[in-house]
Motif scaffolding. Structure first.
Motif, PDB file in Angstrom:
ATOM      1  N   CYS A  11      35.824 -47.067  89.156  1.00 27.99           N
ATOM      2  CA  CYS A  11      36.038 -48.346  88.467  1.00 27.99           C
ATOM      3  C   CYS A  11      37.302 -48.294  87.612  1.00 27.99           C
ATOM      4  N   ASP A  12      37.871 -47.080  87.441  1.00 29.10           N
ATOM      5  CA  ASP A  12      39.069 -46.936  86.610  1.00 29.10           C
ATOM      6  C   ASP A  12      39.797 -45.650  86.997  1.00 29.10           C
ATOM      7  N   VAL A  13      41.111 -45.719  87.037  1.00 29.62           N
ATOM      8  CA  VAL A  13      41.948 -44.541  87.268  1.00 29.62           C
ATOM      9  C   VAL A  13      43.075 -44.587  86.248  1.00 29.62           C
ATOM     10  N   ASP A  36      45.342 -50.533  94.514  1.00 34.18           N
ATOM     11  CA  ASP A  36      44.792 -50.428  95.873  1.00 34.18           C
ATOM     12  C   ASP A  36      43.576 -49.507  95.905  1.00 34.18           C
ATOM     13  N   LEU A  37      43.639 -48.404  95.178  1.00 34.05           N
ATOM     14  CA  LEU A  37      42.531 -47.466  95.129  1.00 34.05           C
ATOM     15  C   LEU A  37      41.295 -48.116  94.502  1.00 34.05           C
ATOM     16  N   LEU A  38      41.498 -48.825  93.409  1.00 33.26           N
ATOM     17  CA  LEU A  38      40.366 -49.458  92.730  1.00 33.26           C
ATOM     18  C   LEU A  38      39.798 -50.632  93.517  1.00 33.26           C
ATOM     19  N   GLU A  39      40.645 -51.284  94.281  1.00 35.56           N
ATOM     20  CA  GLU A  39      40.230 -52.453  95.055  1.00 35.56           C
ATOM     21  C   GLU A  39      39.127 -52.102  96.053  1.00 35.56           C
ATOM     22  N   GLU A  40      39.263 -50.935  96.682  1.00 36.89           N
ATOM     23  CA  GLU A  40      38.257 -50.508  97.652  1.00 36.89           C
ATOM     24  C   GLU A  40      38.261 -48.989  97.719  1.00 36.89           C
ATOM     25  N   ASN A  41      37.097 -48.375  97.445  1.00 41.35           N
ATOM     26  CA  ASN A  41      37.004 -46.923  97.497  1.00 41.35           C
ATOM     27  C   ASN A  41      35.562 -46.471  97.638  1.00 41.35           C
ATOM     28  N   SER A  42      35.432 -45.237  98.050  1.00 41.39           N
ATOM     29  CA  SER A  42      34.143 -44.561  98.128  1.00 41.39           C
ATOM     30  C   SER A  42      34.352 -43.200  97.481  1.00 41.39           C
ATOM     31  N   PRO A  52      29.309 -46.288  88.500  1.00 43.87           N
ATOM     32  CA  PRO A  52      30.706 -46.056  88.865  1.00 43.87           C
ATOM     33  C   PRO A  52      31.397 -45.037  87.952  1.00 43.87           C
ATOM     34  N   TYR A  53      32.550 -44.570  88.444  1.00 48.59           N
ATOM     35  CA  TYR A  53      33.248 -43.462  87.798  1.00 48.59           C
ATOM     36  C   TYR A  53      34.629 -43.866  87.295  1.00 48.59           C
ATOM     37  N   ARG A  54      35.031 -43.148  86.256  1.00 46.15           N
ATOM     38  CA  ARG A  54      36.406 -43.218  85.757  1.00 46.15           C
ATOM     39  C   ARG A  54      37.068 -41.899  86.139  1.00 46.15           C
ATOM     40  N   LEU A  55      38.287 -41.987  86.648  1.00 38.73           N
ATOM     41  CA  LEU A  55      39.043 -40.803  87.045  1.00 38.73           C
ATOM     42  C   LEU A  55      40.311 -40.740  86.212  1.00 38.73           C
ATOM     43  N   LYS A  56      40.502 -39.612  85.539  1.00 37.06           N
ATOM     44  CA  LYS A  56      41.736 -39.370  84.784  1.00 37.06           C
ATOM     45  C   LYS A  56      42.466 -38.241  85.493  1.00 37.06           C
ATOM     46  N   LEU A  57      43.701 -38.491  85.886  1.00 31.17           N
ATOM     47  CA  LEU A  57      44.513 -37.490  86.573  1.00 31.17           C
ATOM     48  C   LEU A  57      45.515 -36.883  85.608  1.00 31.17           C
ATOM     49  N   SER A  58      45.616 -35.562  85.667  1.00 31.23           N
ATOM     50  CA  SER A  58      46.576 -34.816  84.855  1.00 31.23           C
ATOM     51  C   SER A  58      47.304 -33.833  85.760  1.00 31.23           C
ATOM     52  N   THR A  69      34.407 -39.055  84.692  1.00 27.56           N
ATOM     53  CA  THR A  69      33.331 -39.472  83.800  1.00 27.56           C
ATOM     54  C   THR A  69      32.646 -40.684  84.432  1.00 27.56           C
ATOM     55  N   THR A  70      31.479 -41.017  83.882  1.00 27.62           N
ATOM     56  CA  THR A  70      30.837 -42.259  84.306  1.00 27.62           C
ATOM     57  C   THR A  70      31.562 -43.412  83.616  1.00 27.62           C
ATOM     58  N   GLU A  71      31.211 -44.616  83.993  1.00 23.52           N
ATOM     59  CA  GLU A  71      31.840 -45.801  83.407  1.00 23.52           C
ATOM     60  C   GLU A  71      31.672 -45.829  81.892  1.00 23.52           C
TER      61      GLU A  71
END
Length: 159
Positions: A11-13, A36-42, A52-58, A69-71
């Motif tokens: 739900c978030d990146v 695009d990733l948030l628009e449609e993903n599995s 849903p999940y939040r993804l933080k990239l480092s 993390t979770t939403e």
């Protein structure tokens, strides 16, 4: 079940400060890749019942850190992925993209199509490599892997 209703989705990146800011063009491409990733993903972290999940990239050295993390912010998992296996693929992808953009100006439609098929093939290779590297950690479908690989490429792009 629609993608939006699935608990196994992002739900978030976000990109943290280790990734740094870049040119307006690169920032735009990053935003488009995330959209695009948030628009449609599995996206299903192993052993977790659902988001849903939040993804933080480092980025730390030559490693991509997936902090999940979770939403509502509860920690799910952190995975560290070496970017070394992607170096050649990303380099090849950028080279063929450059050829593609040059071809658009002067090549025949069949030449452009051939280059574009090569570009898609390299992108698919990178997507499959990403799926393989995430196996047992995060289950993603091929389309989600493609969108994530696009984001990995944009992280490398200097504009």
């Amino acid at each position: 079940m629609t993608v939006a209703a699935s608990p196994h989705r992002l739900c978030d990146v976000t990109l943290d400060e280790t990734i740094g800011r870049s040119t307006p063009d690169v920032e735009h491409e990053r935003a488009v890749a995330i959209f695009d990733l948030l628009e449609e993903n599995s996206f299903a972290p192993a052993g977790h019942p659902g988001g849903p999940y939040r993804l933080k990239l480092s980025l730390v050295e030559a490693k991509l850190i997936f902090s999940i993390t979770t939403e509502d912010g509860a920690e799910v998992a952190t995975h560290i992925l070496s970017l070394t296996p992607f170096r050649r693929i990303v380099k090849d992808y950028f080279l063929i993209c450059e050829s593609y953009y040059q071809a658009i100006r002067s090549a025949t439609p069949s030449q452009i199509e051939a280059i574009d098929m090569g570009r898609r093939g390299i992108h698919n290779e990178g997507s499959q490599t990403l799926m393989d590297r995430l196996q047992g950690k995060i289950a993603v479908d091929f389309d989600t892997a493609r969108r994530l690989f696009t984001l990995v490429c944009v992280l490398y792009w200097k504009g």
